[in-house]
Design a protein around this motif. Structure first.
Motif: not given
Lengths: 921, 193, 86
Positions: C32-42
């Motif tokens: 939940a603490a990630l930005t959308d881009e960080q999450w998408a990278r994962f």
């Protein structure tokens, strides 16, 4: 007849009759189609693919680029070489002009495979391979020895002396010794055709339809051999010298003529000119002379080898050094050889020997690099490859004495050395018209073609191969590949050593698909998984459908019923009385351990830790991307134990994925997963009378709604056998699922049927189940979803927990794309004509405000995912994924069906019993 | 659990319909094994767990994956680092699960009844290994796969558990839904023996 | 048909295994603490090196254990971790 008494290893005491191009010919066991024809002085003639020039046989085995035949009997097989097809009684073949014919009927012969593991695989049972295999066996190693010809011995003709005895006796001794070793497997007629990773070699054994000693068994067998060490003793392939009109019938490789003589007793010509660049052709010249031919040798080298020249002189064979053959004369067959100085020497056979190219294929297959040997005029193995040894002619070692030493080491057998030999001259072609100098006679490709390729700027052999097609025919350039590279070097003025040869790839010889398939065809093509009730379904006349590897009963048509009628009847039975379905294919996973609730809370979108023991909950699993992967029910069996069901097709994938999370990510969780899919058989009993049936069979159960509520389960016992009953419904009707250890499935099924008889219990199949669930708007994962559909898209926001901090997929729901109101959503479609069944997969389009289609390209609003006739609604209906679908309820969209646009009304996905009144009966 | 009456419900072997065809094969004797109680045991191999279970099942558990040991009325087959299949021809499935589970639970393990998950075929004869080698890529030579070894691998395209009882005596466990395929495959392969 | 070494069952044919992609891509501690881009990278991005690559495999037809192996993507050859230099 050109059969020579005293020569050949054929069995003259018996005859076989074959038919070639409609004419019967007799031969003997040990003959090939080619040798039978040549023995009858019939020079099989085909026409070349591009120029229509006559072509004969030029080789004696797989190196022959021309003698293609079509086998018609015993079973049609296209594009085989006359030189490799054994003559068996009743064989019917015809010559082909480049293209064969596949059988139009199924091949009923058997093909299979065997796996072998050994310390050493020896490829080739010539002198090198035999000696290497014997040495390995004597060291106590396990050995597999394969050889592609009918008999061992390779190029040994029987005239050699090894360890003081004639070579046939030596070969027989070695073979007998190997046969005595339990750890040795020796296979003739077996071609190693591919060499792969980690010592893995595939070999094709031709067992024949009625070959002597084989009988009517498996026609071909693929041996899958895993060897710690692979010894390549595959020999070398003689190549010709490229001359003008060298493609004319009657121009043959020197080694082939010798092989035909010693193997089959066939003398290919009476007046013979031998043109050679090396010593090996002298043996052919002398042997053919001894068999009765007149022979002249032209040697391209300035000096003839002294030892051979002496032998020729003694026997009256004329040898001319520093002489070449430029071309040939004749029509259908050679009548004269034209020498470099223009002299025409009348002959009916021209033997060519341009040197030997090691059979590099099996090393090339595993990436072995080749380097150019200036003396040999051929590429040999360069850098060693781990686990691979190359010996004998395959390694460029040609003299028998050297071959034996190389293969046998310290205890090697001995052969007298040839005295006064001379090194070969590397000569790719003689003077002549490049347009008539055929390099690849199978492809009708000439020196002029190579020159054209060079003119077009191509200099790499790989490029020239593709431009000229040299080396791309059935023989893969066995005789022409090296010549093409040599001539390319000449034309580009570069050294051959600077060329990188083309890469050999498997298979070394053409292999029939049937052989590769082995027994994996028909019912054994793919495992057929069946439930314990399969025999009952068959007896009940079920039509089956494949779901993954499972055979599932789709419906049970009665006499005169088509699927639509049967399914309507089955649906009506479930909605009005009671039906029974085999649900044993559902995946079931036993989830145990103190952290089981934690694991399931993380994997399902909804809460599973709050599920009470004795209760059942429907759950949805997603991927990290938030898209639905699977769904099913979860039973809480105990505080630390759940039973999870998955969809039929996804069981293995779901278990693997759960294990991956547990084993690689959440290694701290104390949970164990056990697949029990095959342990449990499940009978789904559904319909308003299902309670009566269950109550009648399981007398110990209180099946009243109060005692046995929806989405609960209870254990009971039937005649001493534990049974689990759960109230789960996939139809919206009152329904029960009865689980029992699969060995008792038939007994329980029979009891349920008996108890249901009073209510007309109706077995129903998956098609009926699909209709019933679609009427309720229950999606089928993989049919109504495709990996891009979220629970919200399915209208299942209720199954997505807002309370949990996290679960797999949760973070993705806040991505803007997942909040897009125009995402496709699951809705129902009712064709307004109440008659058309919309084809599944149909696109959905909308009209503009003016009632017309938008200009092309017409935007697609979505597609139909499920479509059926409904007994309950008395009309067809469909489920569909439609952009912003839930906001469009009440709108009419259009679906193209066979060129017409069918209007359809968008509705909520639940069409039957939207208030859920029926689930309690 | 102990108060259950003796089951009288008819039990059917998953390969009953193929019994005759299997028995027709002469080169390798293929017998349908009688049903056994079987549990899948998951347990930390370190610590006292294996010994505790051994006390209940009456014999030590194999120490290495892909090996088996004999139990008084069954087999203890080690399927992986923390997984065993324990069989008993005497115990009732529910009792077998209960007993093993109780012993394992105290050591953080668990046992699940899988008696009906698999069925098994016994292959006897000099050519038993050759027959398997026509469908199985595993090195089945007696020296590589001697008595005491077992392996989960593929036979044709089906997962199986192979057990070496002796040089010419092997056993094959297969999931019941795949059993028909495996039997058909073996009958077909035996054609050429 | 390549052999892959299962740490528990030894070398087996590759068809007994399933591929699990890049190893050691940890599930984020607090998605939940990630930005959308960080999450998408994962979720969507993985390495694709030319050379040694640490991958996850599961012995699907055998012991069902997941393990990490290093494979050279140029040769498909599995290398022991000590052989990895880059």
């Amino acid at each position: 007849m050109s059969r020579v008494p005293g020569f050949g290893r054929i069995d003259r005491s018996r005859t076989v009759t074959i038919t070639v191009d409609g004419v019967p010919y007799t031969g003997h066991p040990g003959d090939t189609v080619a040798s039978v024809l040549l023995a009858h002085d019939v020079h099989p003639r085909t026409t070349s693919v591009k120029y229509g020039r006559p072509r004969g046989i030029t080789g004696a085995w797989t190196e022959d680029p021309t003698g293609l035949i079509q086998v018609e009997e015993p079973f049609p097989e296209p594009m085989l070489l006359a030189t490799t097809v054994e003559a068996t009684d009743g064989l019917v073949v015809r010559g082909v002009n480049g293209q064969g014919r596949l059988a139009e009927v199924a091949d009923t012969a058997r093909y299979d495979r065997r796996h072998h593991h050994c310390d050493v695989l020896v490829v080739g049972a010539g002198p090198a391979g035999l000696v290497a295999a014997r040495a390995a066996a004597r060291r106590g190693e396990s050995v597999v020895l394969v050889d592609d010809r009918a008999d061992p011995g390779g190029t040994l003709t029987g005239t050699e002396t090894i360890d003081g005895e004639p070579s046939p006796a030596f070969v027989a001794d070695v073979v007998a010794e190997l046969a005595d070793q339990p750890e040795v497997t020796h296979l003739q007629r077996t071609t190693a055709f591919g060499h792969y990773d980690d010592g893995f070699v595939l070999a094709l054994e031709r067992r024949g339809d009625s070959v002597d000693g084989y009988g009517l068994r498996t026609r071909q067998r693929v041996h899958r051999i895993r060897a710690s060490r692979v010894v390549v003793a595959a020999g070398a392939i003689e190549r010709p010298v490229v001359i003008e009109d060298g493609d004319r019938p009657g121009v043959v490789l020197a080694s082939a003529a010798r092989d035909l003589l010693h193997r089959h007793g066939v003398l290919v010509g009476r007046e013979v000119v031998v043109f050679t660049t090396n010593d090996s052709a002298y043996a052919a010249a002398l042997d053919l002379h001894e068999a009765g031919a007149g022979v002249r040798v032209l040697d391209a080298r300035d000096e003839a080898p002294r030892g051979w020249a002496r032998a020729c002189a003694e026997r009256g064979v004329a040898v001319t050094p520093a002489a070449t053959v430029r071309g040939t004369r004749g029509e259908e067959r050679i009548t004269a050889a034209v020498t470099g100085d223009g002299t025409e020497i009348p002959c009916d056979l021209l033997l060519l020997s341009g040197g030997w190219t090691p059979a590099a294929h099996l090393v090339s297959h595993v990436g072995g690099a080749l380097t150019y040997d200036e003396t040999l005029g051929a590429f040999v193995f360069g850098e060693p490859v781990a686990g691979v040894e190359v010996i004998g002619a395959a390694n460029g070692t040609l003299a028998l004495a050297d071959v034996l030493r190389e293969a046998g080491g310290a205890g090697a057998p001995h052969a007298p050395a040839e005295d006064d030999g001379a090194p070969p001259r590397v000569l790719w072609r003689t003077e002549g018209d490049p347009a008539r100098q055929f390099v690849d006679v199978a492809r009708d490709a000439t020196v002029a073609d190579i020159a054209r390729a060079v003119g077009a700027g191509l200099t790499h052999p790989e490029h020239v191969k593709r431009y000229t097609t040299i080396g791309t025919a059935h023989d893969q350039g066995r005789t022409s590949g090296m010549l093409a590279i040599g001539i390319l070097a000449e034309l580009t003025g570069r050294p051959v050593a600077a060329m990188r040869p083309t890469t050999f790839r498997p298979p070394f010889v053409p292999v029939a698909f049937a052989a590769l398939a082995g027994r994996e065809r028909g019912d054994l093509f793919d495992p057929v998984r069946t439930t314990p009730l399969h025999a009952w379904h068959v007896a009940a006349g079920a039509e089956f459908e494949d779901v993954g590897q499972w055979k599932r009963a789709r419906h049970y048509p009665r006499a005169g019923e088509d699927m639509t009628a049967a399914v309507l009847r089955e649906c009506a039975a479930v909605r009005t009385s009671v039906g029974i379905m085999d649900a044993s294919t559902l995946g079931t996973i036993d989830v145990r351990g103190p952290d089981a609730p934690v694991l399931l809370d993380r994997l399902y979108t909804n809460m599973m830790s709050s599920l009470k023991v004795g209760r059942v909950r429907y759950g949805v699993m997603c991927g990290n991307d938030g898209m639905v992967r699977d769904d099913g029910t979860v039973l809480r069996l105990a505080e630390n134990r759940y039973l999870v069901t998955t969809t039929t097709g996804n069981a293995a994938a779901v278990l693997d994925s759960m294990e991956e999370w547990l084993q690689t990510e959440w290694t701290d969780l104390r949970v164990r997963l056990t697949s029990v899919t095959d342990h449990w058989s499940i009978a789904a009993v559904a319909g308003p009378r299902s309670r009566d049936v269950i109550g009648a069979v399981f007398g110990d159960l209180d099946v009243s709604n109060d005692a046995f509520g929806f989405m609960t389960w209870q254990d009971t016992v039937l005649d001493g056998t534990p049974v689990r009953v759960a109230r789960i419904s996939f139809s919206g009707e009152l329904a029960f699922e009865v689980s029992v250890a699969s060995g008792y499935a038939s007994a329980v099924w029979a009891r349920l049927l008996a108890a249901g008889q009073a209510y007309g219990i109706t077995p129903y199949g998956t098609e009926t189940m699909h209709v019933l669930r679609a009427e309720k708007g229950y999606p089928i994962i993989g049919q109504d979803t495709d990996g891009t559909v979220s629970p919200h898209d399915l209208g299942m926001s209720w199954a997505v927990s807002a309370k949990k901090d996290d679960f797999v997929g949760k973070r993705s729901y806040t991505r803007p794309e997942n909040r897009n109101p125009l995402r496709k959503q699951l809705v129902s479609l009712l064709p307004t004509d109440a008659a058309t069944k919309l084809p599944e997969g149909s696109q959905i389009v909308g009209f503009c405000a003016d009632g017309r289609l938008p200009a092309p390209p017409v935007p697609m609003l979505g597609h139909v995912t499920s479509s059926y006739h409904s007994a309950e609604l008395a009309r067809p209906f469909a489920l569909a994924l439609v952009k912003g679908g839930r906001d469009r309820v009440g709108e009419v969209v259009h679906v193209p069906v066979e060129g017409e646009l069918v209007p359809a009304l968008i509705g909520s996905s639940v069409l039957v019993d939207p208030e859920g009144a029926r689930r309690d009966g | 659990m102990a108060d259950l009456p003796v089951p009288t419900l008819p039990w059917a072997h998953p390969l009953e319909s193929r019994r005759a065809r299997l028995e027709d094969v002469s080169a390798v004797r293929q017998e349908l094994s009688a049903p056994v109680a079987a549990v899948d045991l998951r347990l930390d191999p370190a610590g006292a767990g294996p010994a505790a279970v051994a006390a209940v099942v009456g014999g030590p558990l194999p120490e290495r994956p892909d090996t088996w040991t004999a139990l008084p009325a069954g087999l203890a087959l080690r399927l992986g680092p923390d997984e065993w299949l324990l069989t008993s021809s005497r115990a009732r499935p529910e009792d077998w699960e209960f007993g093993v589970d109780e012993a394992a639970l105290a050591h953080g393990g668990s046992a699940v009844d899988v008696s009906a998950q698999r069925t098994s075929l016994r292959l006897r004869g000099q050519r038993a290994r050759d027959l398997l080698a026509s469908c199985c890529a595993l090195d089945l030579r007696p020296a590589s796969f001697p008595r005491g070894r077992c392996a989960q691998t593929l036979l044709g395209q089906s997962a199986v558990l192979l057990v070496a009882h002796d040089t010419d005596d092997l056993q094959l466990f297969v999931r019941t839904s795949f059993a028909g395929y495996v039997a058909d495959l073996l009958v077909d392969a035996a054609h050429d023996f | 048909m390549q052999l892959i070494s299962c740490p528990w069952c030894g070398p087996r044919e590759e068809v007994e295994f399933s591929y699990g992609g890049q190893a050691a891509v940890a599930y984020p501690e607090h998605p939940a603490a990630l930005t959308d881009e960080q999450w998408a990278r994962f979720v969507f991005f993985r390495d694709n090196p030319k050379g040694p690559f640490a991958e996850r495999w599961v012995h699907a037809a055998g012991c069902r254990r997941w393990f990490t192996a290093v494979r050279d993507t140029r040769t498909h050859r599995f290398v022991s971790p000590s052989e990895v230099t880059s």
